[in-house]
Design a protein around this motif. Structure first.
Motif, PDB file in Angstrom:
ATOM      1  N   MET A 188       4.274  49.164   7.781  1.00 14.92           N
ATOM      2  CA  MET A 188       5.011  48.549   6.713  1.00 14.92           C
ATOM      3  C   MET A 188       5.524  47.206   7.213  1.00 14.92           C
ATOM      4  O   MET A 188       6.126  47.117   8.258  1.00 14.92           O
ATOM      5  N   ALA A 189       5.263  46.170   6.474  1.00 14.12           N
ATOM      6  CA  ALA A 189       5.783  44.849   6.809  1.00 14.12           C
ATOM      7  C   ALA A 189       6.496  44.311   5.578  1.00 14.12           C
ATOM      8  O   ALA A 189       5.868  44.057   4.558  1.00 14.12           O
ATOM      9  N   VAL A 190       7.807  44.174   5.698  1.00 15.25           N
ATOM     10  CA  VAL A 190       8.624  43.690   4.586  1.00 15.25           C
ATOM     11  C   VAL A 190       9.632  42.697   5.141  1.00 15.25           C
ATOM     12  O   VAL A 190      10.230  42.931   6.190  1.00 15.25           O
ATOM     13  N   ASP A 191       9.801  41.588   4.459  1.00 20.86           N
ATOM     14  CA  ASP A 191      10.821  40.613   4.849  1.00 20.86           C
ATOM     15  C   ASP A 191      11.869  40.606   3.741  1.00 20.86           C
ATOM     16  O   ASP A 191      11.620  40.098   2.649  1.00 20.86           O
ATOM     17  N   ARG A 192      13.000  41.228   4.012  1.00 20.73           N
ATOM     18  CA  ARG A 192      14.061  41.317   3.019  1.00 20.73           C
ATOM     19  C   ARG A 192      15.390  41.016   3.710  1.00 20.73           C
ATOM     20  O   ARG A 192      15.654  41.485   4.792  1.00 20.73           O
ATOM     21  N   ARG A 193      16.209  40.230   3.052  1.00 21.12           N
ATOM     22  CA  ARG A 193      17.523  39.891   3.581  1.00 21.12           C
ATOM     23  C   ARG A 193      18.582  40.469   2.657  1.00 21.12           C
ATOM     24  O   ARG A 193      18.475  40.357   1.441  1.00 21.12           O
ATOM     25  N   VAL A 194      19.589  41.083   3.260  1.00 19.17           N
ATOM     26  CA  VAL A 194      20.645  41.736   2.499  1.00 19.17           C
ATOM     27  C   VAL A 194      21.983  41.267   3.057  1.00 19.17           C
ATOM     28  O   VAL A 194      22.191  41.286   4.274  1.00 19.17           O
ATOM     29  N   LEU A 195      22.870  40.856   2.183  1.00 17.50           N
ATOM     30  CA  LEU A 195      24.219  40.473   2.588  1.00 17.50           C
ATOM     31  C   LEU A 195      25.061  41.744   2.658  1.00 17.50           C
ATOM     32  O   LEU A 195      25.210  42.454   1.666  1.00 17.50           O
ATOM     33  N   LEU A 196      25.573  42.042   3.856  1.00 17.57           N
ATOM     34  CA  LEU A 196      26.350  43.260   4.056  1.00 17.57           C
ATOM     35  C   LEU A 196      27.826  43.015   3.801  1.00 17.57           C
ATOM     36  O   LEU A 196      28.347  41.937   4.089  1.00 17.57           O
ATOM     37  N   THR A 197      28.493  44.049   3.327  1.00 15.20           N
ATOM     38  CA  THR A 197      29.947  44.003   3.196  1.00 15.20           C
ATOM     39  C   THR A 197      30.535  44.195   4.593  1.00 15.20           C
ATOM     40  O   THR A 197      29.848  44.688   5.505  1.00 15.20           O
ATOM     41  N   PRO A 198      31.801  43.840   4.810  1.00 11.24           N
ATOM     42  CA  PRO A 198      32.417  44.092   6.117  1.00 11.24           C
ATOM     43  C   PRO A 198      32.354  45.574   6.511  1.00 11.24           C
ATOM     44  O   PRO A 198      32.129  45.893   7.688  1.00 11.24           O
ATOM     45  N   THR A 199      32.489  46.469   5.560  1.00 14.34           N
ATOM     46  CA  THR A 199      32.426  47.907   5.854  1.00 14.34           C
ATOM     47  C   THR A 199      31.022  48.307   6.300  1.00 14.34           C
ATOM     48  O   THR A 199      30.860  49.071   7.259  1.00 14.34           O
ATOM     49  N   GLN A 200      30.007  47.777   5.629  1.00  8.61           N
ATOM     50  CA  GLN A 200      28.625  48.062   6.029  1.00  8.61           C
ATOM     51  C   GLN A 200      28.331  47.499   7.416  1.00  8.61           C
ATOM     52  O   GLN A 200      27.678  48.156   8.230  1.00  8.61           O
ATOM     53  N   TRP A 201      28.805  46.286   7.697  1.00  7.28           N
ATOM     54  CA  TRP A 201      28.575  45.676   9.012  1.00  7.28           C
ATOM     55  C   TRP A 201      29.253  46.499  10.105  1.00  7.28           C
ATOM     56  O   TRP A 201      28.680  46.718  11.170  1.00  7.28           O
ATOM     57  N   GLN A 202      30.441  46.983   9.831  1.00  4.67           N
ATOM     58  CA  GLN A 202      31.142  47.829  10.800  1.00  4.67           C
ATOM     59  C   GLN A 202      30.342  49.110  11.060  1.00  4.67           C
ATOM     60  O   GLN A 202      30.226  49.556  12.207  1.00  4.67           O
TER      61      GLN A 202
END
Length: 94
Positions: free
Chosen positions: A1-15
């Motif tokens: 699988m090759a996918v290029d996707r960018r997602v902006l994380l919330t501070p809670t998700q990043w933690q």
């Protein structure tokens, strides 16, 4: 699988990502996690890359077992896949 996707994380998700990176010992574990000099006929190669404090880190692992010693790496990958929103049945993640 090759996918290029960018997602902006919330501070809670990043933690949550940081906690999983720590649990997997991403910044200190063997970069090739026991896959050295082995040949595989089936499975998937998981590649994780990261940067921190001016350092680059890469970890490559072959089909981490969700119940084995690489459980934390499998959990990290599954969580990142979930955050990406890429649909995948759980039984196809290996």
């Amino acid at each position: 699988m090759a996918v290029d996707r960018r997602v902006l994380l919330t501070p809670t998700q990043w933690q949550a990502v940081q906690q999983r990176l720590d649990a997997a010992r991403f910044w200190t574990m063997d970069r090739f996690f026991a896959s050295r000099n082995l040949s595989y006929l089936d499975g998937a190669s998981w590649l994780f890359e990261g940067g921190r404090d001016g350092r680059y880190r890469m970890v490559s692992i072959h089909s981490p077992d969700p119940k084995g010693p690489a459980r934390a790496i499998h959990e990290l990958g599954a969580f990142l896949l979930e955050l990406s929103g890429i649909p995948m049945a759980e039984d196809t993640l290996y």
